[in-house]
Design a protein around this motif. Structure first.
Motif, PDB file in Angstrom:
ATOM      1  N   ARG A 285       0.823  -1.215   0.000  1.00 27.91           N
ATOM      2  CA  ARG A 285       0.000   0.000   0.000  1.00 27.91           C
ATOM      3  C   ARG A 285       0.856   1.264   0.000  1.00 27.91           C
ATOM      4  O   ARG A 285       0.544   2.226  -0.694  1.00 27.91           O
ATOM      5  CB  ARG A 285      -0.937  -0.007   1.207  1.00 27.91           C
ATOM      6  CG  ARG A 285      -2.044  -1.052   1.096  1.00 27.91           C
ATOM      7  CD  ARG A 285      -3.060  -0.891   2.220  1.00 27.91           C
ATOM      8  NE  ARG A 285      -4.132  -1.851   2.104  1.00 27.91           N
ATOM      9  CZ  ARG A 285      -5.222  -1.684   1.337  1.00 27.91           C
ATOM     10  NH1 ARG A 285      -5.359  -0.567   0.629  1.00 27.91           N
ATOM     11  NH2 ARG A 285      -6.164  -2.603   1.286  1.00 27.91           N
ATOM     12  N   THR A 286       1.917   1.259   0.809  1.00 30.68           N
ATOM     13  CA  THR A 286       2.796   2.432   0.807  1.00 30.68           C
ATOM     14  C   THR A 286       3.657   2.499  -0.440  1.00 30.68           C
ATOM     15  O   THR A 286       4.157   3.571  -0.796  1.00 30.68           O
ATOM     16  CB  THR A 286       3.702   2.416   2.048  1.00 30.68           C
ATOM     17  OG1 THR A 286       4.461   1.191   2.062  1.00 30.68           O
ATOM     18  CG2 THR A 286       2.876   2.515   3.323  1.00 30.68           C
ATOM     19  N   ALA A 287       3.834   1.345  -1.113  1.00 22.27           N
ATOM     20  CA  ALA A 287       4.651   1.333  -2.336  1.00 22.27           C
ATOM     21  C   ALA A 287       3.869   1.770  -3.560  1.00 22.27           C
ATOM     22  O   ALA A 287       4.427   1.807  -4.665  1.00 22.27           O
ATOM     23  CB  ALA A 287       5.214  -0.067  -2.578  1.00 22.27           C
ATOM     24  N   LEU A 288       2.576   2.110  -3.375  1.00 25.05           N
ATOM     25  CA  LEU A 288       1.763   2.506  -4.519  1.00 25.05           C
ATOM     26  C   LEU A 288       2.337   3.750  -5.201  1.00 25.05           C
ATOM     27  O   LEU A 288       2.352   3.846  -6.435  1.00 25.05           O
ATOM     28  CB  LEU A 288       0.323   2.765  -4.049  1.00 25.05           C
ATOM     29  CG  LEU A 288      -0.692   3.107  -5.149  1.00 25.05           C
ATOM     30  CD1 LEU A 288      -0.822   1.944  -6.118  1.00 25.05           C
ATOM     31  CD2 LEU A 288      -2.050   3.432  -4.522  1.00 25.05           C
ATOM     32  N   VAL A 289       2.856   4.693  -4.402  1.00 25.12           N
ATOM     33  CA  VAL A 289       3.404   5.915  -4.973  1.00 25.12           C
ATOM     34  C   VAL A 289       4.681   5.623  -5.765  1.00 25.12           C
ATOM     35  O   VAL A 289       4.862   6.098  -6.893  1.00 25.12           O
ATOM     36  CB  VAL A 289       3.685   6.948  -3.863  1.00 25.12           C
ATOM     37  CG1 VAL A 289       4.360   8.191  -4.441  1.00 25.12           C
ATOM     38  CG2 VAL A 289       2.402   7.329  -3.155  1.00 25.12           C
ATOM     39  N   THR A 290       5.573   4.823  -5.185  1.00 29.09           N
ATOM     40  CA  THR A 290       6.831   4.526  -5.874  1.00 29.09           C
ATOM     41  C   THR A 290       6.595   3.717  -7.135  1.00 29.09           C
ATOM     42  O   THR A 290       7.246   3.952  -8.162  1.00 29.09           O
ATOM     43  CB  THR A 290       7.774   3.766  -4.929  1.00 29.09           C
ATOM     44  OG1 THR A 290       7.120   2.569  -4.472  1.00 29.09           O
ATOM     45  CG2 THR A 290       8.124   4.620  -3.721  1.00 29.09           C
ATOM     46  N   TRP A 291       5.675   2.756  -7.080  1.00 26.06           N
ATOM     47  CA  TRP A 291       5.383   1.967  -8.279  1.00 26.06           C
ATOM     48  C   TRP A 291       4.764   2.846  -9.369  1.00 26.06           C
ATOM     49  O   TRP A 291       5.083   2.694 -10.548  1.00 26.06           O
ATOM     50  CB  TRP A 291       4.436   0.820  -7.934  1.00 26.06           C
ATOM     51  CG  TRP A 291       5.064  -0.209  -7.046  1.00 26.06           C
ATOM     52  CD1 TRP A 291       6.386  -0.342  -6.748  1.00 26.06           C
ATOM     53  CD2 TRP A 291       4.381  -1.239  -6.337  1.00 26.06           C
ATOM     54  NE1 TRP A 291       6.581  -1.400  -5.895  1.00 26.06           N
ATOM     55  CE2 TRP A 291       5.373  -1.982  -5.614  1.00 26.06           C
ATOM     56  CE3 TRP A 291       3.050  -1.637  -6.220  1.00 26.06           C
ATOM     57  CZ2 TRP A 291       5.049  -3.068  -4.806  1.00 26.06           C
ATOM     58  CZ3 TRP A 291       2.725  -2.726  -5.418  1.00 26.06           C
ATOM     59  CH2 TRP A 291       3.720  -3.436  -4.719  1.00 26.06           C
ATOM     60  N   THR A 292       3.895   3.763  -8.969  1.00 26.06           N
ATOM     61  CA  THR A 292       3.274   4.651  -9.949  1.00 26.06           C
ATOM     62  C   THR A 292       4.315   5.549 -10.613  1.00 26.06           C
ATOM     63  O   THR A 292       4.316   5.731 -11.839  1.00 26.06           O
ATOM     64  CB  THR A 292       2.204   5.511  -9.273  1.00 26.06           C
ATOM     65  OG1 THR A 292       1.229   4.652  -8.650  1.00 26.06           O
ATOM     66  CG2 THR A 292       1.512   6.412 -10.286  1.00 26.06           C
ATOM     67  N   LEU A 293       5.225   6.096  -9.800  1.00 26.13           N
ATOM     68  CA  LEU A 293       6.280   6.944 -10.363  1.00 26.13           C
ATOM     69  C   LEU A 293       7.203   6.150 -11.276  1.00 26.13           C
ATOM     70  O   LEU A 293       7.692   6.669 -12.294  1.00 26.13           O
ATOM     71  CB  LEU A 293       7.085   7.593  -9.235  1.00 26.13           C
ATOM     72  CG  LEU A 293       6.363   8.660  -8.411  1.00 26.13           C
ATOM     73  CD1 LEU A 293       7.253   9.140  -7.283  1.00 26.13           C
ATOM     74  CD2 LEU A 293       5.941   9.824  -9.295  1.00 26.13           C
ATOM     75  N   ALA A 294       7.466   4.875 -10.917  1.00 26.09           N
ATOM     76  CA  ALA A 294       8.333   4.051 -11.770  1.00 26.09           C
ATOM     77  C   ALA A 294       7.672   3.757 -13.111  1.00 26.09           C
ATOM     78  O   ALA A 294       8.344   3.727 -14.149  1.00 26.09           O
ATOM     79  CB  ALA A 294       8.673   2.755 -11.046  1.00 26.09           C
ATOM     80  N   LYS A 295       6.364   3.546 -13.097  1.00 23.20           N
ATOM     81  CA  LYS A 295       5.658   3.234 -14.350  1.00 23.20           C
ATOM     82  C   LYS A 295       5.563   4.450 -15.271  1.00 23.20           C
ATOM     83  O   LYS A 295       5.624   4.311 -16.495  1.00 23.20           O
ATOM     84  CB  LYS A 295       4.254   2.700 -14.031  1.00 23.20           C
ATOM     85  CG  LYS A 295       4.232   1.347 -13.343  1.00 23.20           C
ATOM     86  CD  LYS A 295       4.761   0.235 -14.251  1.00 23.20           C
ATOM     87  CE  LYS A 295       4.642  -1.125 -13.587  1.00 23.20           C
ATOM     88  NZ  LYS A 295       5.179  -2.203 -14.468  1.00 23.20           N
ATOM     89  N   CYS A 296       5.387   5.624 -14.676  1.00 24.48           N
ATOM     90  CA  CYS A 296       5.181   6.820 -15.506  1.00 24.48           C
ATOM     91  C   CYS A 296       6.409   7.716 -15.527  1.00 24.48           C
ATOM     92  O   CYS A 296       6.288   8.933 -15.764  1.00 24.48           O
ATOM     93  CB  CYS A 296       3.959   7.604 -15.007  1.00 24.48           C
ATOM     94  SG  CYS A 296       4.143   8.293 -13.351  1.00 24.48           S
ATOM     95  N   ALA A 297       7.595   7.156 -15.272  1.00 27.01           N
ATOM     96  CA  ALA A 297       8.803   7.974 -15.198  1.00 27.01           C
ATOM     97  C   ALA A 297       9.089   8.689 -16.515  1.00 27.01           C
ATOM     98  O   ALA A 297       9.454   9.874 -16.533  1.00 27.01           O
ATOM     99  CB  ALA A 297       9.998   7.107 -14.790  1.00 27.01           C
TER     100      ALA A 297
END
Length: 277
Positions: free
Chosen positions: A245-257
């Protein structure tokens, strides 16, 4: 580069008449006074014989500064006023106030103790992070050899951790430099006070030089302290990445980098245009 330097020493008696006469001599270039009676120290050292005024058509800027000490708050303050003389005729000015603490860890006994405790906790946390990363490197080397560091250890988050760890070393070095340089300023001022050398230009020049060194170290320390929280903030994302749940932000940023990078480029060009205009 300083070409002409004058000290307006207020320790002379009467100091107001001495300072006023020196300013008059600097303004007239000592044209109406004999050289032994000249209060301006620049004229005897001038290479030319014209004895022109202290400020002439070649003067680009003049800096006036003095150092004060506030023992109540434990602060040295340097007030500098710089006057710029462009060819257009308008005189521009810039007033700069620099403050340096008399001690790197100064203050009341309670605040000093709290600062020492916080510093010790920070060192322990830093040591813990270093030991954790070193132990992980040893584990990777035992299983995969030295090439395992490149194949199995180096990733974005471990690089961020080492940047945060190594970024603390300049902070420690600069803090030690600040402690030494501020102590040198205090020692130089104590020698002047103890000896009553208020008109010793060499001692005063050394005091101002040591203060400039201390002020530069304090400025450098603020730069490092400004960058260091950013590296710690990036290290927090490694902990967030361990929980879905807390990794949602990091995963989102990695996908849309890639898309964010292109958007940042367009935004930078727009703001640069506004800034230039």
């Amino acid at each position: 580069e300083i070409e002409r330097e004058e000290w307006l020493l207020v320790a002379s008696v009467p100091w107001n008449e001495t300072v006023v006469q020196k300013l008059v001599d600097m303004e007239t270039g000592c044209q109406f006074r004999a050289e032994p009676d000249c209060q301006c120290k620049t004229c005897p050292t001038r290479s030319d014989t014209s004895r022109s005024p202290w400020m002439d058509e070649r003067t680009q800027s003049v800096k006036v500064r003095f150092l004060t000490m506030n023992p109540t708050f434990g602060i040295y303050t340097m007030l500098s006023c710089v006057f710029f003389f462009p060819r257009g005729g308008h005189i521009w000015k810039r007033v700069v106030v620099q403050g340096v603490f008399m001690e790197a860890y100064g203050g009341s006994p309670g605040s000093t103790f709290g600062l020492i405790c916080a510093f010790a906790v920070w060192l322990l946390v830093l040591l813990h992070r270093f030991l954790v990363e070193a132990r992980e490197i040893c584990r990777v080397v035992r299983t995969g050899g030295l090439m395992g560091i490149w194949t199995n250890y180096l990733d974005v988050w471990n690089v961020v951790d080492w940047i945060a760890i190594l970024g603390s070393l300049p902070i420690l070095a600069v803090w030690a430099a600040v402690d030494v340089s501020t102590g040198a300023v205090t020692d130089a001022l104590s020698e002047i006070i103890a000896g009553g050398n208020w008109e010793d230009v060499a001692a005063l020049s050394e005091l101002y030089s040591k203060y400039d060194t201390a002020a530069w170290n304090c400025k450098l320390q603020r730069y490092f302290l400004c960058i260091y929280p950013i590296t710690n903030m990036l290290a927090l994302f490694k902990s967030f990445n361990a929980q879905p749940r807390t990794a949602l932000v990091t995963w989102t940023l990695a996908k849309c980098a890639i898309d964010v990078a292109h958007f940042g480029l367009v935004l930078f060009v727009i703001f640069l245009t506004y800034a230039v205009s």
